[in-house]
Design a protein around this motif. Structure first.
Motif, short mmCIF file in Angstrom:
data_model
loop_
_atom_site.label_atom_id
_atom_site.label_comp_id
_atom_site.label_asym_id
_atom_site.label_seq_id
_atom_site.Cartn_x
_atom_site.Cartn_y
_atom_site.Cartn_z
N THR A 159 0.28 5.50 -9.15
CA THR A 159 1.22 6.61 -9.29
C THR A 159 2.22 6.54 -8.16
O THR A 159 1.83 6.51 -6.98
CB THR A 159 0.47 7.96 -9.25
OG1 THR A 159 -0.53 7.97 -10.26
CG2 THR A 159 1.44 9.10 -9.49
N ARG A 200 5.16 4.03 -17.10
CA ARG A 200 5.60 2.65 -17.29
C ARG A 200 4.40 1.73 -17.52
O ARG A 200 3.38 1.82 -16.85
CB ARG A 200 6.38 2.17 -16.06
CG ARG A 200 6.86 0.73 -16.20
CD ARG A 200 7.81 0.32 -15.10
NE ARG A 200 8.26 -1.05 -15.29
CZ ARG A 200 9.20 -1.42 -16.14
NH1 ARG A 200 9.81 -0.50 -16.86
NH2 ARG A 200 9.55 -2.68 -16.26
N ASP A 245 8.50 7.98 -17.43
CA ASP A 245 7.52 8.52 -16.48
C ASP A 245 6.16 7.83 -16.59
O ASP A 245 5.28 8.06 -15.75
CB ASP A 245 7.35 10.02 -16.70
CG ASP A 245 6.95 10.36 -18.13
OD1 ASP A 245 7.31 9.60 -19.05
OD2 ASP A 245 6.26 11.38 -18.34
N ARG A 260 5.71 8.96 -11.13
CA ARG A 260 5.72 8.04 -12.27
C ARG A 260 4.43 7.22 -12.27
O ARG A 260 4.02 6.67 -11.26
CB ARG A 260 6.93 7.12 -12.21
CG ARG A 260 7.09 6.26 -13.46
CD ARG A 260 8.31 5.37 -13.38
NE ARG A 260 8.15 4.33 -12.38
CZ ARG A 260 9.03 3.35 -12.18
NH1 ARG A 260 10.16 3.32 -12.88
NH2 ARG A 260 8.83 2.44 -11.25
#
Length: 430
Positions: A28, A66, A64, A33
């Protein structure tokens, strides 16, 4: 086409691969994200391209969350994953096959997905497919692509012989298949080539058509091996074609499927039992003007039933983002996307909506024959058997190889599969 290997010698190479190319799961960022690692085992160009395009589409729509595409390999996936799990470096989303999941599921390495999968996905995939990834009370993978075994035939040779051409509605029996293979043999040519370098899954999965199951689970949950008359039909057919009828070439028993294709194209073999996805290689490699067709595998007392071990998508138990990983799996397996994955891998989807797509039901390249077989696909007999990899490698593979070559008889095959096999399984069920 999986071709998964479980050789311990892969560990050193796998460790190097992990150090070089695996960043160690999700993370994170400071801005919130999420980054997920998706390890794919796609290897054919069309399949790799389809997977990468879908990952790119997801990333454009979900900035947000990936997803990073990580390339894995069927040849070393079991040992690679074991090393990754034990080292805390497993990818979040794991592409594998259902017959490789049991030890990981029981070992606590995979997440139980029951609380994460949407109702749409649960209802679209048949219960028989979900059984391939259900261990105990939990679901540890989403089965999404499957591959029946079929007969790839020299269409011109069959037509010239005048034999009855089987269809999914009127398949050959195993006895009829043996007789026709003999009719197609002679003058240095064979009716069939059995590529059985890895004979176990082919034998067990095709034996479901005759009612053979081999593995039997008792009321106490313990699995034992019994080898009855139904289990003997398929191995005896192969043995007799090689050693009695001489309608099958003994030299192909140690080959992989791809190894038989040059001889098939040259007219040496009239038929080759292969996984459905081998059609892609045939399209790419067949000489100009060569006519081929897809026929259903022979049927027994249980019709066209055969075992499959679908390709699966799982989530690591250590992933801190299981919900997000499940969302990506749901996106990847939307019907329109599953069709893209199926076409890229030349396989069949498990999802009922995707399976209805017209692109998967054309006569060209045998798609329609394959989709007609989908209803008969069942979980492979060894699907949830703990200790199966060891039994397969140490007991079943050498025993079947020796039987098919004529080195041992049926009684000795039965003794080794049952007596030696039950000793192996007992160690995993204490």
């Amino acid at each position: 086409m999986r071709g998964a290997r479980r050789a311990a010698t892969a560990l050193a190479a796998v460790t190097a691969l992990l150090l070089a190319g695996c960043s160690g799961g999700s993370g994170t960022a400071d801005d919130g994200r999420v980054t997920l690692e998706f390890q794919s085992l796609a290897w054919q160009k069309e399949s790799v391209d389809a997977n990468k395009r879908l990952v790119a589409e997801w990333n454009r729509a979900h900035p947000d969350i990936r997803v990073e595409y990580v390339q894995g390999s069927w040849d070393s996936v079991h040992d690679q994953l074991l090393t990754a799990f034990e080292g805390g470096e497993a990818p979040d989303i794991i592409h594998d096959a259902s017959d490789d999941l049991a030890d990981f599921a029981y070992g606590g390495y995979l997440a139980d997905l029951r609380d994460y999968l949407p109702a749409r996905l649960r209802s679209d995939i048949p219960d028989r497919s979900w059984r391939t990834t259900t261990f105990g009370d939990g679901i540890y993978g989403v089965p999404f692509l499957q591959e029946p075994r079929v007969l790839i035939a020299d269409a011109a040779r069959l037509r010239a012989s005048g034999v009855r051409i089987p269809t999914p509605r009127r398949p050959w029996t195993w006895g009829e298949f043996r007789r026709i293979a003999a009719e197609l043999s002679g003058d240095g040519k064979y009716g069939v080539a059995w590529p059985l370098k890895e004979p176990v899954s082919a034998t067990l999965n095709l034996s479901l058509s005759t009612g053979g199951t081999l593995f039997h689970r008792g009321a106490d949950g313990r699995v034992t091996i019994r080898f009855g008359a139904a289990d003997a039909v398929v191995p005896r057919t192969v043995h007799d074609q090689v050693n009695t009828d001489h309608s099958a070439s003994g030299s192909t028993l140690g080959m992989g499927g791809s190894d038989t294709l040059p001889g098939f194209f040259a007219g040496k073999y009239a038929m080759v039992p292969l996984g459905f996805s081998y059609r892609q290689q045939i399209v790419q490699q067949a000489p100009e003007g060569f006519e081929w067709q897809v026929l259903p595998a022979p049927a027994g007392a249980d019709g066209l039933a055969q075992g499959v071990s679908p390709q699966t998508l799982s989530v690591s138990e250590d992933s801190p983002h299981k919900k997000e990983a499940a969302r990506f799996i749901d996106f990847l397996l939307q019907p329109r996307n599953t069709v893209r994955l199926a076409l890229g891998d030349w396989m069949l989807p498990t999802g009922t909506r995707a399976l209805k797509d017209p692109a998967l039901r054309t006569p060209k390249n045998g798609w329609a024959t394959g989709t007609a077989l989908a209803a008969g696909l069942r979980p492979a007999p060894a699907q949830s058997v703990r200790g199966y990899p060891e039994w397969k490698d140490k007991v079943a593979t050498p025993a079947l190889q020796e039987y098919y070559s004529g080195a041992i008889g049926l009684a000795e095959l039965r003794r080794r599969l049952v007596e030696d096999g039950n000793l192996v399984l007992a160690r995993y069920q204490r």
